[in-house]
Design an enzyme around this catalytic site. Sequence first.
Site, PDB file in Angstrom:
ATOM      1  N   GLY A 168      17.186 -10.592   3.600  1.00  0.00           N
ATOM      2  CA  GLY A 168      16.226 -11.135   2.644  1.00  0.00           C
ATOM      3  C   GLY A 168      15.079 -11.881   3.292  1.00  0.00           C
ATOM      4  O   GLY A 168      14.345 -12.609   2.625  1.00  0.00           O
ATOM      5  N   ALA A 169      14.881 -11.705   4.611  1.00  0.00           N
ATOM      6  CA  ALA A 169      13.839 -12.441   5.329  1.00  0.00           C
ATOM      7  C   ALA A 169      12.543 -11.641   5.428  1.00  0.00           C
ATOM      8  O   ALA A 169      11.603 -12.047   6.097  1.00  0.00           O
ATOM      9  CB  ALA A 169      14.328 -12.806   6.729  1.00  0.00           C
ATOM     10  N   GLY A 170      12.510 -10.488   4.772  1.00  0.00           N
ATOM     11  CA  GLY A 170      11.308  -9.657   4.855  1.00  0.00           C
ATOM     12  C   GLY A 170      11.294  -8.762   6.078  1.00  0.00           C
ATOM     13  O   GLY A 170      10.264  -8.207   6.435  1.00  0.00           O
TER      14      GLY A 170
ATOM     15  N   GLU B 122      17.751   3.424  -2.373  1.00  0.00           N
ATOM     16  CA  GLU B 122      17.307   2.063  -2.733  1.00  0.00           C
ATOM     17  C   GLU B 122      16.643   2.054  -4.122  1.00  0.00           C
ATOM     18  O   GLU B 122      16.879   1.163  -4.928  1.00  0.00           O
ATOM     19  CB  GLU B 122      16.358   1.509  -1.663  1.00  0.00           C
ATOM     20  CG  GLU B 122      15.885   0.110  -1.977  1.00  0.00           C
ATOM     21  CD  GLU B 122      15.835  -0.841  -0.782  1.00  0.00           C
ATOM     22  OE1 GLU B 122      16.198  -0.440   0.343  1.00  0.00           O
ATOM     23  OE2 GLU B 122      15.418  -1.989  -0.992  1.00  0.00           O
TER      24      GLU B 122
ATOM     25  N   SER C  62      13.572  -6.271   6.388  1.00  0.00           N
ATOM     26  CA  SER C  62      14.159  -5.034   5.894  1.00  0.00           C
ATOM     27  C   SER C  62      15.534  -4.694   6.450  1.00  0.00           C
ATOM     28  O   SER C  62      15.756  -3.610   6.998  1.00  0.00           O
ATOM     29  CB  SER C  62      13.204  -3.856   6.094  1.00  0.00           C
ATOM     30  OG  SER C  62      13.527  -2.892   5.125  1.00  0.00           O
ATOM     31  N   SER C  63      16.459  -5.613   6.260  1.00  0.00           N
ATOM     32  CA  SER C  63      17.848  -5.291   6.584  1.00  0.00           C
ATOM     33  C   SER C  63      18.359  -4.188   5.655  1.00  0.00           C
ATOM     34  O   SER C  63      19.250  -3.426   6.027  1.00  0.00           O
ATOM     35  CB  SER C  63      18.729  -6.535   6.476  1.00  0.00           C
ATOM     36  OG  SER C  63      18.809  -7.005   5.145  1.00  0.00           O
TER      37      SER C  63
ATOM     38  N   ASP D 276       9.590   0.940   4.730  1.00  0.00           N
ATOM     39  CA  ASP D 276      10.726   0.348   5.444  1.00  0.00           C
ATOM     40  C   ASP D 276      11.647   1.417   6.027  1.00  0.00           C
ATOM     41  O   ASP D 276      12.078   1.328   7.175  1.00  0.00           O
ATOM     42  CB  ASP D 276      11.536  -0.554   4.496  1.00  0.00           C
ATOM     43  CG  ASP D 276      10.708  -1.703   3.955  1.00  0.00           C
ATOM     44  OD1 ASP D 276       9.568  -1.897   4.422  1.00  0.00           O
ATOM     45  OD2 ASP D 276      11.212  -2.399   3.048  1.00  0.00           O
TER      46      ASP D 276
ATOM     47  N   TYR E 218       8.014  -7.436  -8.107  1.00  0.00           N
ATOM     48  CA  TYR E 218       7.629  -6.309  -7.245  1.00  0.00           C
ATOM     49  C   TYR E 218       7.338  -5.081  -8.121  1.00  0.00           C
ATOM     50  O   TYR E 218       6.299  -4.445  -8.014  1.00  0.00           O
ATOM     51  CB  TYR E 218       8.775  -6.009  -6.265  1.00  0.00           C
ATOM     52  CG  TYR E 218       8.450  -4.979  -5.224  1.00  0.00           C
ATOM     53  CD1 TYR E 218       8.087  -5.366  -3.938  1.00  0.00           C
ATOM     54  CD2 TYR E 218       8.501  -3.613  -5.505  1.00  0.00           C
ATOM     55  CE1 TYR E 218       7.792  -4.426  -2.966  1.00  0.00           C
ATOM     56  CE2 TYR E 218       8.202  -2.666  -4.545  1.00  0.00           C
ATOM     57  CZ  TYR E 218       7.858  -3.075  -3.278  1.00  0.00           C
ATOM     58  OH  TYR E 218       7.562  -2.135  -2.332  1.00  0.00           O
TER      59      TYR E 218
ATOM     60  N   THR F 223       0.834  -1.213   0.000  1.00  0.00           N
ATOM     61  CA  THR F 223       0.000   0.000   0.000  1.00  0.00           C
ATOM     62  C   THR F 223       0.864   1.256   0.000  1.00  0.00           C
ATOM     63  O   THR F 223       0.396   2.321  -0.392  1.00  0.00           O
ATOM     64  CB  THR F 223      -0.921   0.031   1.235  1.00  0.00           C
ATOM     65  OG1 THR F 223      -0.143  -0.355   2.376  1.00  0.00           O
ATOM     66  CG2 THR F 223      -2.089  -0.922   1.083  1.00  0.00           C
TER      67      THR F 223
END
Length: 381
Positions: A121-123, A159, A125-126, A171, A220, A36
Amino acid sequence: MAIQQDVLEAFEQQFGTSAEILVQSPGRVNLIGEHTDYNDGFVLPMAINRAIWIALQPVTGSEVTAYSLAFDETQTFDLSDLSHTDAGWIEYVKGVAAKLQEAGHQLTDWQGVIGSDIPMGAGLSSSAAIELATAQAFAAISDIPWQPKEMALLSQKAENEWVGMKSGIMDQMISAVGETGHALLIDCRSLDTQSVPLPDGTVVVVLDTSTRRGLVDSKYNERREQCEQVAAYFGVPALRDVSLEAFQARQHELEDLSRMRARHVITENDRTLDAAEAMRKGDAVKLGELMNASHVSMRDDFEISTVELDRMVECAQGQEGCYGARMTGGGFGGSAVALVQTEEVEQFVEETRQCYEEKTGLEASIYISEASAGTSYIREW
Ligand code: ADP
Ligand code: MG
């Protein structure tokens, strides 16, 4: 604390002296409001008690030198000649430096060590965490006033434009402005935030499927384009501006795929506002129901879930004391999030882990997460 100690010790080993400044920026988990943000809508994330830490010291010279513990690798770059070399993790650091310079800031060189307990990469947001930690590192030694929203926007630009991932603002915002004990309702158009407390007697549990997104940035970016096309069809700047009523009146005019994508975003915005309201009332049951509905919408309409995420969510939802669960983050792998009764949480973790292993053969990583404060730095410890 452990990471803090690790980066300080590694700094001494790498540079033979003590660090002067320590910065941190947290990862995040999104409770509801997925995809969103780039539709100018609402999100409801919290910063978690896992972060990127950088121990550093300003240096005179013409180079920034950064050592990443995770990659066991040193990278350097020249602030007077920033170029894009696609060299992996250092691009996040360089990208932020470039955007700070573009905004007119004079940057000082530093040497530092980067450490983290946010799985990559685990969602969680590193990437936003390393961007905001980098921004804080430069700000602390270059006398740049710390304006969290400005820094979040600038990191997002890094980014989007330097790394090439067209992510929304969620994020970076939550990493920058997270609050202890609270989730934040963020209006991604105005960037206004409202803090909302977690319901009494509940905890947030992150359920990492141990599957990773892989090379799906294109998916995405494709979702983003589909949303923009429907907004244009309705003649508005973003899907945020299409009410459920307006959508329902004309949805038959849309192709199947466009209708599904838009329906997710429009209903998800409503669910996110309802979730914030439920949290203000301390209504964990309602919040959980909205999380469950959000998962269905992401699975069936937005089509960003995976078999592993679906199994994890089903396992979580089936446990005693679970109010609700959904996949979280961009999708196509990574983590789910569950809202769980505090007194049931130990059993919840064990049984969800077991259930997930039985169904997928995979081992989950499960973290009980505390809502934590955003980016910060310290000079004495
Ligand atoms: P996510 O944000 O979901 O964790 P991303 O793919 O967006 O996943 O970002 C992960 C990238 O961020 C890594 O591939 C790496 O380039 C960078 N990164 C994350 N953590 C670290 C770290 N501890 N040290 C160096 N780079 C890191
Ligand atoms: Mg990321």
